[in-house]
Write a protein that holds these residues in place. Sequence first.
Motif, PDB file in Angstrom:
ATOM      1  N   ARG A 229       0.828  -1.199   0.000  1.00  0.00           N
ATOM      2  CA  ARG A 229       0.000   0.000   0.000  1.00  0.00           C
ATOM      3  C   ARG A 229       0.873   1.264   0.000  1.00  0.00           C
ATOM      4  NH1 ARG A 229      -3.177  -1.532   3.495  1.00  0.00           N
ATOM      5  NH2 ARG A 229      -4.987  -2.027   2.224  1.00  0.00           N
ATOM      6  N   GLU A 230       1.993   1.220   0.726  1.00  0.00           N
ATOM      7  CA  GLU A 230       2.919   2.354   0.718  1.00  0.00           C
ATOM      8  C   GLU A 230       3.503   2.585  -0.667  1.00  0.00           C
ATOM      9  OE1 GLU A 230       5.822   1.465   3.638  1.00  0.00           O
ATOM     10  OE2 GLU A 230       4.536   1.965   5.358  1.00  0.00           O
ATOM     11  N   GLN A 231       3.834   1.491  -1.360  1.00  0.00           N
ATOM     12  CA  GLN A 231       4.385   1.635  -2.707  1.00  0.00           C
ATOM     13  C   GLN A 231       3.344   2.214  -3.660  1.00  0.00           C
ATOM     14  OE1 GLN A 231       6.142  -1.945  -4.194  1.00  0.00           O
ATOM     15  NE2 GLN A 231       7.197  -0.909  -5.859  1.00  0.00           N
ATOM     16  N   TRP A 232       2.109   1.837  -3.500  1.00  0.00           N
ATOM     17  CA  TRP A 232       1.041   2.395  -4.329  1.00  0.00           C
ATOM     18  C   TRP A 232       0.858   3.884  -4.029  1.00  0.00           C
ATOM     19  CZ3 TRP A 232      -4.697   2.515  -3.070  1.00  0.00           C
ATOM     20  CH2 TRP A 232      -5.428   2.986  -4.167  1.00  0.00           C
ATOM     21  N   ASN A 233       0.928   4.268  -2.765  1.00  0.00           N
ATOM     22  CA  ASN A 233       0.798   5.682  -2.400  1.00  0.00           C
ATOM     23  C   ASN A 233       1.977   6.506  -2.910  1.00  0.00           C
ATOM     24  OD1 ASN A 233      -1.633   5.217  -1.065  1.00  0.00           O
ATOM     25  ND2 ASN A 233      -0.623   4.792   0.893  1.00  0.00           N
ATOM     26  N   ASP A 234       3.153   5.869  -3.018  1.00  0.00           N
ATOM     27  CA  ASP A 234       4.319   6.586  -3.539  1.00  0.00           C
ATOM     28  C   ASP A 234       4.109   7.039  -4.986  1.00  0.00           C
ATOM     29  OD1 ASP A 234       5.623   6.332  -1.161  1.00  0.00           O
ATOM     30  OD2 ASP A 234       6.842   4.610  -1.758  1.00  0.00           O
ATOM     31  N   LEU A 235       3.288   6.300  -5.729  1.00  0.00           N
ATOM     32  CA  LEU A 235       3.003   6.694  -7.101  1.00  0.00           C
ATOM     33  C   LEU A 235       2.305   8.055  -7.144  1.00  0.00           C
ATOM     34  CD1 LEU A 235       1.727   3.294  -8.580  1.00  0.00           C
ATOM     35  CD2 LEU A 235       4.003   4.305  -8.809  1.00  0.00           C
ATOM     36  N   GLN A 236       1.421   8.284  -6.209  1.00  0.00           N
ATOM     37  CA  GLN A 236       0.740   9.569  -6.162  1.00  0.00           C
ATOM     38  C   GLN A 236       1.702  10.696  -5.792  1.00  0.00           C
ATOM     39  OE1 GLN A 236      -2.590   9.122  -3.523  1.00  0.00           O
ATOM     40  NE2 GLN A 236      -3.429   7.347  -4.607  1.00  0.00           N
ATOM     41  N   ASP A 237       2.666  10.402  -4.914  1.00  0.00           N
ATOM     42  CA  ASP A 237       3.683  11.406  -4.579  1.00  0.00           C
ATOM     43  C   ASP A 237       4.520  11.768  -5.801  1.00  0.00           C
ATOM     44  OD1 ASP A 237       2.797  11.405  -1.978  1.00  0.00           O
ATOM     45  OD2 ASP A 237       4.275   9.916  -1.309  1.00  0.00           O
ATOM     46  N   LEU A 238       4.872  10.746  -6.601  1.00  0.00           N
ATOM     47  CA  LEU A 238       5.635  11.010  -7.818  1.00  0.00           C
ATOM     48  C   LEU A 238       4.805  11.811  -8.816  1.00  0.00           C
ATOM     49  CD1 LEU A 238       7.420   7.565  -8.277  1.00  0.00           C
ATOM     50  CD2 LEU A 238       8.506   9.739  -7.732  1.00  0.00           C
ATOM     51  N   ASP A 239       3.516  11.527  -8.888  1.00  0.00           N
ATOM     52  CA  ASP A 239       2.631  12.312  -9.768  1.00  0.00           C
ATOM     53  C   ASP A 239       2.654  13.792  -9.394  1.00  0.00           C
ATOM     54  OD1 ASP A 239       1.887  10.087 -11.199  1.00  0.00           O
ATOM     55  OD2 ASP A 239       0.086   9.698 -10.011  1.00  0.00           O
ATOM     56  N   ARG A 240       2.588  14.063  -8.097  1.00  0.00           N
ATOM     57  CA  ARG A 240       2.600  15.458  -7.645  1.00  0.00           C
ATOM     58  C   ARG A 240       3.931  16.131  -7.945  1.00  0.00           C
ATOM     59  NH1 ARG A 240      -0.498  13.215  -3.303  1.00  0.00           N
ATOM     60  NH2 ARG A 240       1.411  12.825  -2.108  1.00  0.00           N
ATOM     61  N   GLN A 241       5.038  15.393  -7.774  1.00  0.00           N
ATOM     62  CA  GLN A 241       6.355  15.967  -8.046  1.00  0.00           C
ATOM     63  C   GLN A 241       6.530  16.265  -9.534  1.00  0.00           C
ATOM     64  OE1 GLN A 241       9.334  13.370  -6.387  1.00  0.00           O
ATOM     65  NE2 GLN A 241       8.302  13.264  -4.403  1.00  0.00           N
ATOM     66  N   ILE A 242       6.064  15.367 -10.387  1.00  0.00           N
ATOM     67  CA  ILE A 242       6.159  15.588 -11.837  1.00  0.00           C
ATOM     68  C   ILE A 242       5.308  16.778 -12.246  1.00  0.00           C
ATOM     69  CG2 ILE A 242       5.618  14.583 -14.090  1.00  0.00           C
ATOM     70  CD1 ILE A 242       6.321  11.832 -12.849  1.00  0.00           C
ATOM     71  N   ALA A 243       4.099  16.873 -11.683  1.00  0.00           N
ATOM     72  CA  ALA A 243       3.225  18.005 -12.004  1.00  0.00           C
ATOM     73  C   ALA A 243       3.831  19.323 -11.532  1.00  0.00           C
ATOM     74  CB  ALA A 243       1.851  17.784 -11.365  1.00  0.00           C
ATOM     75  N   GLU A 244       4.530  19.308 -10.396  1.00  0.00           N
ATOM     76  CA  GLU A 244       5.161  20.517  -9.891  1.00  0.00           C
ATOM     77  C   GLU A 244       6.303  20.972 -10.801  1.00  0.00           C
ATOM     78  OE1 GLU A 244       5.766  23.768  -7.464  1.00  0.00           O
ATOM     79  OE2 GLU A 244       4.106  22.347  -7.549  1.00  0.00           O
TER      80      GLU A 244
END
Length: 338
Positions: free
Chosen positions: A180-195
């Motif tokens: 579940r942590e690895q799946w949540n990390d994908l959302q963190d990467l999405d936010r970093q790429i969008a930033e």
Amino acid sequence: MNYTIVGADIAKNVMQLHWVDPETGEIINKPIKRAAFLEHFANRAPCLIGMEACGGAQHWARRLMEMGHQVKLIPAKFAKAFNIRNKNDAADARAIWIATQMPGKSVAVKTEAQQAVLALHRIRQQKIKFRTMQMNCLRGLLTEYGEVMGKSRAALDKAIPGVLERLAGRLPAMLIESLREQWNDLQDLDRQIAEIERRLQAWLKDDEACRKIAAIPGVGLLTATAAVATMGDPKAFRSGREFAAWLGLVPKQVGTGGKTVLLGISKRGDTYLRTLLVHGARSVLSHSREPGAWIEQLTQRRHRNVAIVAIANKMARTIWAVLAHGKSYEKGYVSKTA
């Protein structure tokens, strides 16, 4: 002015220099510590300094040009061709010294702002790579327990909650939490790429050159910012054809006995920018409502992939023309020299 030509093989700690003394004709090949590198050239008359376009070369080029020297950054593949014997610092410096005197297109010396934009592009590419790796790892781990999902990100996000719920009763809680942590990390990467894309968008709005070429069909945020930062000074290229050839968007030639055969594109130059231009050309061919008579005739005569590369070549030449002449993009513009 006659400049003394110096070949410099830069490294982390020790720089190797090679030159011929103009007064005595003595061949000098000597190492210099990193701390004394700039001091050495500060005490010399203006020189033409050749360096490989590797890590740190842009920084040294800017510092040396501030002292009044000329700098020529040479692609590593071009310099390597002149090292015909053992591979060591002295031989590399001599090969760079020879390559500096040969005709050829050098790498543009970029400003710190242009390098900052390219750094953002590299960071974005790295994060996209990490995101893809994590998705594949998560999908592969779940396959070991009989859970198979589609390849797309949307399919993964749709299936993962139910998959983890089904596996919660069979697998240890520590594994479920880690998945579940690895799946949540994908959302963190999405936010970093969008930033990062937001920062590039802000730079595009402030830079006039980026705004001009962003109006070209197929040129978006990434292509516009990367093209301006990679090209450096557009006047360094004599024509748009030379810029397209520098990017590797022209046929590779093989010939002997007076017969020349044209192969696929040469793929020389910056791979990242060439990839962006090809993807942009693919979008023009697939989604443009009014592609134009030239593209329609091209697709009737040539394979789709050949047409895409031809469109990318035209996009590169248009980018150079807009930047070199300081004009805005005009859809129906016809060159006077055509």
